[in-house]
Design a protein around this motif. Structure first.
Motif, short mmCIF file in Angstrom:
data_model
loop_
_atom_site.label_atom_id
_atom_site.label_comp_id
_atom_site.label_asym_id
_atom_site.label_seq_id
_atom_site.Cartn_x
_atom_site.Cartn_y
_atom_site.Cartn_z
N MET A 49 25.16 63.53 73.21
CA MET A 49 26.45 63.34 73.87
C MET A 49 27.31 62.40 73.02
SD MET A 49 27.33 61.75 77.68
CE MET A 49 26.27 62.87 78.53
N ASN A 50 28.58 62.73 72.85
CA ASN A 50 29.46 61.84 72.10
C ASN A 50 30.06 60.79 73.04
OD1 ASN A 50 31.88 62.80 73.31
ND2 ASN A 50 32.01 64.47 71.82
N TYR A 51 30.68 59.78 72.45
CA TYR A 51 31.19 58.67 73.26
C TYR A 51 32.29 59.10 74.22
CZ TYR A 51 28.53 55.37 70.38
OH TYR A 51 27.54 54.66 69.75
N ALA A 52 33.13 60.03 73.84
CA ALA A 52 34.18 60.49 74.77
C ALA A 52 33.56 61.14 76.00
CB ALA A 52 35.13 61.45 74.06
N ASP A 53 32.56 61.99 75.78
CA ASP A 53 31.87 62.61 76.90
C ASP A 53 31.17 61.56 77.76
OD1 ASP A 53 32.67 65.12 76.02
OD2 ASP A 53 30.77 65.57 75.02
N GLU A 54 30.58 60.57 77.11
CA GLU A 54 29.89 59.50 77.83
C GLU A 54 30.88 58.71 78.69
OE1 GLU A 54 26.66 55.97 76.89
OE2 GLU A 54 27.12 57.47 75.35
N LEU A 55 32.06 58.42 78.13
CA LEU A 55 33.07 57.70 78.90
C LEU A 55 33.53 58.53 80.09
CD1 LEU A 55 34.93 55.33 79.42
CD2 LEU A 55 36.50 56.26 77.68
N VAL A 56 33.75 59.81 79.89
CA VAL A 56 34.15 60.69 80.99
C VAL A 56 33.08 60.67 82.09
CG1 VAL A 56 34.51 63.11 81.66
CG2 VAL A 56 35.69 62.17 79.65
N GLU A 57 31.82 60.73 81.71
CA GLU A 57 30.73 60.69 82.70
C GLU A 57 30.68 59.37 83.45
OE1 GLU A 57 28.87 63.19 83.89
OE2 GLU A 57 30.16 64.40 82.59
N THR A 92 40.07 46.85 69.42
CA THR A 92 39.74 48.27 69.39
C THR A 92 39.06 48.72 70.67
OG1 THR A 92 37.68 47.75 68.22
CG2 THR A 92 39.58 48.38 66.87
N ALA A 93 38.21 47.87 71.24
CA ALA A 93 37.49 48.24 72.47
C ALA A 93 38.39 48.28 73.69
CB ALA A 93 36.33 47.27 72.70
N THR A 94 39.56 47.68 73.59
CA THR A 94 40.52 47.66 74.69
C THR A 94 41.54 48.79 74.55
OG1 THR A 94 40.25 45.27 74.86
CG2 THR A 94 42.21 46.18 75.88
N ASP A 136 33.41 51.15 68.71
CA ASP A 136 33.35 49.70 68.95
C ASP A 136 33.10 49.40 70.43
OD1 ASP A 136 33.75 49.22 66.26
OD2 ASP A 136 35.89 48.84 66.48
N LEU A 137 33.74 50.14 71.32
CA LEU A 137 33.53 49.95 72.75
C LEU A 137 32.06 50.13 73.11
CD1 LEU A 137 34.57 49.69 75.71
CD2 LEU A 137 34.91 52.17 75.65
N PHE A 138 31.46 51.23 72.68
CA PHE A 138 30.08 51.53 73.05
C PHE A 138 29.05 50.75 72.23
CE2 PHE A 138 32.07 54.95 75.36
CZ PHE A 138 31.24 55.09 76.47
N TRP A 151 29.30 39.40 79.35
CA TRP A 151 28.53 40.45 78.69
C TRP A 151 27.90 39.84 77.44
CZ3 TRP A 151 33.76 41.39 80.10
CH2 TRP A 151 33.91 42.13 81.28
N THR A 152 26.67 39.44 77.55
CA THR A 152 26.03 38.60 76.53
C THR A 152 25.66 39.32 75.24
OG1 THR A 152 23.91 38.97 77.62
CG2 THR A 152 25.13 36.96 78.23
N ASN A 153 25.67 40.64 75.24
CA ASN A 153 25.31 41.38 74.03
C ASN A 153 26.49 41.75 73.14
OD1 ASN A 153 22.56 41.35 74.68
ND2 ASN A 153 22.78 43.16 75.97
N LEU A 154 27.67 41.23 73.48
CA LEU A 154 28.85 41.55 72.67
C LEU A 154 28.75 40.93 71.28
CD1 LEU A 154 31.70 41.02 75.30
CD2 LEU A 154 30.65 43.17 74.57
N ILE A 155 29.34 41.63 70.32
CA ILE A 155 29.32 41.18 68.93
C ILE A 155 30.76 40.96 68.50
CG2 ILE A 155 28.70 41.82 66.57
CD1 ILE A 155 26.74 43.91 68.01
N LEU A 156 31.08 39.74 68.09
CA LEU A 156 32.43 39.44 67.60
C LEU A 156 32.52 39.81 66.14
CD1 LEU A 156 35.25 38.24 67.96
CD2 LEU A 156 34.27 36.01 67.45
N VAL A 157 33.45 40.69 65.81
CA VAL A 157 33.72 41.10 64.44
C VAL A 157 35.13 40.62 64.13
CG1 VAL A 157 33.89 43.02 62.81
CG2 VAL A 157 32.27 43.14 64.72
N ASN A 158 35.22 39.48 63.47
CA ASN A 158 36.53 38.87 63.22
C ASN A 158 36.91 39.13 61.80
OD1 ASN A 158 38.83 37.41 63.82
ND2 ASN A 158 37.78 35.53 64.27
#
Length: 183
Positions: free
Chosen positions: A1-9, A118-120, A141-143, A176-183
């Motif tokens: 499943m791609n991320y767009a399909d996953e978001l729709v689900e 990007t995730a927003t 980036d969102l997923f 959300w403790t698993n977030l990764i900051l990419v600055n």
């Protein structure tokens, strides 16, 4: 499943998001989407197996011939009458470029591409009972739980501090403790 399909689900399986999409669709607003945190937070909740409360529902649209705040407030009032007690925020993207002194946007898609992270930079709407997704910077980036500035905010002296301030004030990594900051 791609991320767009996953978001729709994810959206389809969430009664609140589907109710929100139906309410927004019922107003027949031009080039109209729910976007940003309401979608981002839901995905991050699913990926962290948590549940956060809706703290704002961004509804954007694009109408270059009506730039009045009164129209936005009218749509907000209509949404409040359909679903009271939700934190609705309706903004016409045809005027929002002025907030950060950018060139005028040409559409909601263009406006979303100028969101700080990007995730927003994501949107969803119902068209013919199907969920449409727009994500100018993709959904990776969102997923993958990355907080990363969108290209316009990456290396711009004027805009990068806005991204940095949002990361500091929003404190996403405490929820959300698993977030990764990419600055």
């Amino acid at each position: 499943m791609n991320y767009a399909d996953e978001l729709v689900e994810i959206i389809k399986s969430d009664f609140s998001l589907m109710t929100i999409l139906l309410a927004v669709k019922s107003l027949n607003i031009p080039d109209c989407w729910i976007c940003a945190g309401v979608l981002r937070n839901k995905v991050w909740d699913v990926l962290h197996n948590t549940h956060t409360t809706l703290n704002d529902i961004d509804v954007i649209f694009f109408h270059k011939n009506d730039l009045t705040i009164e129209t936005e407030k009218k749509y907000e009032a209509q949404l409040h009458s359909l679903i009271p007690n939700l934190p609705w925020s309706v903004k016409n993207q045809a005027r929002m470029h002025m907030k950060n002194h950018l060139q005028p946007f040409s559409s909601s898609f263009d406006a979303i591409s100028h969101f700080p992270e990007t995730a927003t930079a994501i949107g969803a709407r119902l068209v013919n009972n199907q969920i449409e997704i727009i994500a100018p910077h993709g959904l990776t980036d969102l997923f993958e739980l990355k907080i990363k500035p969108s290209p316009k905010y990456m290396n711009t002296e004027k805009l990068h501090p806005i991204f940095q301030q949002r990361v500091t004030t929003k404190k996403w990594n405490t929820t959300w403790t698993n977030l990764i900051l990419v600055n």
